[in-house]
Scaffold this motif. Structure first.
Motif, mmCIF file in Angstrom:
data_model
loop_
_atom_site.group_PDB
_atom_site.id
_atom_site.type_symbol
_atom_site.label_atom_id
_atom_site.label_comp_id
_atom_site.label_asym_id
_atom_site.label_seq_id
_atom_site.Cartn_x
_atom_site.Cartn_y
_atom_site.Cartn_z
ATOM 1 N N ARG A 131 0.846 -1.186 0.000
ATOM 2 C CA ARG A 131 0.000 0.000 0.000
ATOM 3 C C ARG A 131 0.884 1.239 0.000
ATOM 4 N NH1 ARG A 131 -2.535 -3.553 3.669
ATOM 5 N NH2 ARG A 131 -4.690 -4.123 3.096
ATOM 6 N N VAL A 132 0.247 2.386 -0.198
ATOM 7 C CA VAL A 132 0.973 3.655 -0.172
ATOM 8 C C VAL A 132 1.602 3.845 1.212
ATOM 9 C CG1 VAL A 132 0.744 6.165 -0.306
ATOM 10 C CG2 VAL A 132 -0.490 4.704 -1.918
ATOM 11 N N GLY A 133 2.886 4.212 1.224
ATOM 12 C CA GLY A 133 3.600 4.427 2.474
ATOM 13 C C GLY A 133 4.395 3.235 2.946
ATOM 14 N N GLU A 134 4.241 2.066 2.302
ATOM 15 C CA GLU A 134 4.970 0.869 2.729
ATOM 16 C C GLU A 134 6.281 0.745 1.963
ATOM 17 O OE1 GLU A 134 1.340 -2.013 4.245
ATOM 18 O OE2 GLU A 134 2.178 -2.321 2.248
ATOM 19 N N THR A 144 9.865 3.199 -1.094
ATOM 20 C CA THR A 144 8.591 3.425 -0.410
ATOM 21 C C THR A 144 7.519 3.752 -1.444
ATOM 22 O OG1 THR A 144 9.732 4.264 1.543
ATOM 23 C CG2 THR A 144 7.411 4.823 1.321
ATOM 24 N N ILE A 145 6.378 3.077 -1.362
ATOM 25 C CA ILE A 145 5.288 3.271 -2.321
ATOM 26 C C ILE A 145 4.673 4.654 -2.108
ATOM 27 C CG2 ILE A 145 3.082 2.410 -3.155
ATOM 28 C CD1 ILE A 145 5.364 0.522 -3.678
ATOM 29 N N THR A 146 4.561 5.422 -3.197
ATOM 30 C CA THR A 146 3.894 6.719 -3.144
ATOM 31 C C THR A 146 2.564 6.723 -3.890
ATOM 32 O OG1 THR A 146 5.129 7.495 -5.091
ATOM 33 C CG2 THR A 146 6.080 7.954 -2.915
ATOM 34 N N GLU A 147 2.418 5.848 -4.900
ATOM 35 C CA GLU A 147 1.146 5.755 -5.622
ATOM 36 C C GLU A 147 1.104 4.443 -6.395
ATOM 37 O OE1 GLU A 147 -1.514 8.074 -9.045
ATOM 38 O OE2 GLU A 147 0.235 9.040 -8.150
ATOM 39 N N VAL A 148 -0.063 3.797 -6.367
ATOM 40 C CA VAL A 148 -0.291 2.578 -7.147
ATOM 41 C C VAL A 148 -1.328 2.904 -8.200
ATOM 42 C CG1 VAL A 148 -0.966 0.152 -7.102
ATOM 43 C CG2 VAL A 148 0.218 1.146 -5.140
ATOM 44 N N GLY A 149 -0.913 2.938 -9.469
ATOM 45 C CA GLY A 149 -1.819 3.260 -10.562
ATOM 46 C C GLY A 149 -2.167 2.032 -11.374
ATOM 47 N N LEU A 150 -2.976 2.223 -12.420
ATOM 48 C CA LEU A 150 -3.365 1.108 -13.271
ATOM 49 C C LEU A 150 -2.243 0.682 -14.202
ATOM 50 C CD1 LEU A 150 -7.031 1.976 -14.289
ATOM 51 C CD2 LEU A 150 -6.257 0.050 -12.921
ATOM 52 N N GLU A 154 4.494 4.183 -8.455
ATOM 53 C CA GLU A 154 5.515 5.177 -8.148
ATOM 54 C C GLU A 154 6.111 4.898 -6.776
ATOM 55 O OE1 GLU A 154 3.960 9.094 -8.577
ATOM 56 O OE2 GLU A 154 3.113 8.717 -10.574
ATOM 57 N N LEU A 155 7.455 5.011 -6.704
ATOM 58 C CA LEU A 155 8.163 4.768 -5.458
ATOM 59 C C LEU A 155 9.142 5.893 -5.189
ATOM 60 C CD1 LEU A 155 8.245 1.831 -7.287
ATOM 61 C CD2 LEU A 155 8.720 0.983 -4.990
ATOM 62 N N ARG A 156 9.545 6.018 -3.913
ATOM 63 C CA ARG A 156 10.617 6.929 -3.528
ATOM 64 C C ARG A 156 11.703 6.094 -2.849
ATOM 65 N NH1 ARG A 156 7.873 9.938 -0.697
ATOM 66 N NH2 ARG A 156 8.448 9.325 1.412
ATOM 67 N N THR A 157 12.926 6.152 -3.367
ATOM 68 C CA THR A 157 14.009 5.344 -2.841
ATOM 69 C C THR A 157 14.495 5.907 -1.506
ATOM 70 O OG1 THR A 157 15.712 6.616 -4.010
ATOM 71 C CG2 THR A 157 14.705 4.765 -5.188
ATOM 72 N N TYR A 178 8.516 -4.687 3.913
ATOM 73 C CA TYR A 178 9.114 -4.481 5.228
ATOM 74 C C TYR A 178 8.190 -3.751 6.192
ATOM 75 C CZ TYR A 178 13.591 -5.904 3.229
ATOM 76 O OH TYR A 178 14.603 -6.629 2.641
ATOM 77 N N SER A 179 7.065 -3.245 5.702
ATOM 78 C CA SER A 179 6.184 -2.430 6.542
ATOM 79 C C SER A 179 4.868 -3.108 6.897
ATOM 80 C CB SER A 179 5.876 -1.099 5.828
ATOM 81 O OG SER A 179 7.053 -0.418 5.480
ATOM 82 N N ARG A 180 4.570 -4.262 6.315
ATOM 83 C CA ARG A 180 3.246 -4.850 6.472
ATOM 84 C C ARG A 180 3.014 -5.400 7.884
ATOM 85 N NH1 ARG A 180 -0.482 -6.594 2.875
ATOM 86 N NH2 ARG A 180 0.122 -4.611 1.909
ATOM 87 N N GLU A 181 3.974 -6.155 8.408
ATOM 88 C CA GLU A 181 3.778 -6.769 9.721
ATOM 89 C C GLU A 181 4.003 -5.749 10.838
ATOM 90 O OE1 GLU A 181 2.567 -9.689 10.057
ATOM 91 O OE2 GLU A 181 2.643 -10.127 7.903
#
Length: 276
Positions: A131-134, A144-150, A154-157, A178-181
């Motif tokens: 998800r966004v922010g993970e 780090t995910i910034t946006e999930v499009g069709l 987009e990510l930020r390293t 690394y952020s889910r749990e």
């Protein structure tokens, strides 16, 4: 001359009558087509809003996916209305549908890669492996995910760079999130010479871990002998920490144990900090 004039008048009257009949016939067809277009337009807008509202209340449905399905429904209604309007004027709609199918197939073959990304984007939005922010890591992409499009994600390293990854590359490869749990484990290794008491060193490591409030008490920190050398033993301090605090805590524990034992620490190096 009189006969020719009579024939012209008769022909003119017949043509006028036929033109009037055609005008009446096609005026009703045009009026019906306009009514169908207006009704179809409002129906498509209504169904679009209804679908968007309904999907937005479904748990786990991303708004990008909700807009996508709502737009598909709207344009499907508009295409159906357009084909129906053409049928009002006697156009063979079967041939139009066949032509649309052939055009869709040709477009699908030409945009095979793009459609593959759309399909992957739908699966990513439905299954939500991230998800966004993970903060995620794959064989080719980390950040780090910034946006999930069709079409792409987009990510930020970790060093603040922008990265765009096609959805198909993220769907067809294992993803480590690394952020889910809620919590994460960390193993910290220390080499202890034989001239030191192992039990004292174990207690000292446990005391250092218990002093840090960010380390989880359940499961409790533990220390065990990982390996034995000719003149030393390697101790492993294992503890769990909340995921948002993991990077800061592991670095702080490295510093504190390094000061306490005065040596280079062993164990795997922690991953880079996720970009904020």
């Amino acid at each position: 001359m009189e006969q020719q004039a009579t024939e012209i008048i008769v022909a003119s009257r017949a043509a006028l009558t036929q033109a009037s009949a055609l005008a009446v016939q096609y005026s009703f067809s045009i009026l019906g087509a306009l009514v169908l277009l207006v009704l179809g337009w409002f129906l498509s807008r209504l169904l679009h809003r209804w679908a968007l509202s309904g999907l937005s209340h479904v748990r786990g449905i991303d708004m990008t996916l909700a807009h996508f399905f709502a737009n598909i429904l709207r344009y499907a209604v508009l295409i159906l209305v357009f084909v129906t309007v053409l049928g009002q004027f006697g156009v063979q709609t079967a041939s139009i549908i066949a032509a649309l199918g052939a055009a869709g197939l040709a477009i699908g073959l030409a945009l095979q890669g793009t459609l593959q990304n759309i399909a992957a984007g739908i699966m990513l939005l439905v299954l939500r492996p991230f998800r966004v922010g993970e903060y995620i890591e794959t064989k080719d992409v980390t950040g780090t995910i910034t946006e999930v499009g069709l079409f792409a994600t987009e990510l930020r390293t970790s060093d603040g760079l922008y990265r765009l990854a096609p959805n198909s590359t993220l769907w067809n490869t294992p993803v480590t999130n690394y952020s889910r749990e809620r919590t994460r484990k960390h193993d910290l290794q220390v080499t202890v010479p034989d001239n030191r008491d192992i039990d004292d060193e174990i207690d000292r490591l446990l005391d250092i871990a218990r002093e840090d409030p960010t380390i989880e008490s359940a499961p409790a920190p533990q220390v065990f002998i990982d390996s034995l050398g000719e003149s030393s033993a390697t101790l492993t301090l294992r503890y769990w920490v909340s995921t948002p605090q993991w990077f800061r805590t592991t670095r702080e524990m490295n510093r504190r144990v390094r000061i306490a034992f005065g040596q280079k620490l062993g164990g795997p190096e922690p991953e880079p900090a996720p970009a904020e």
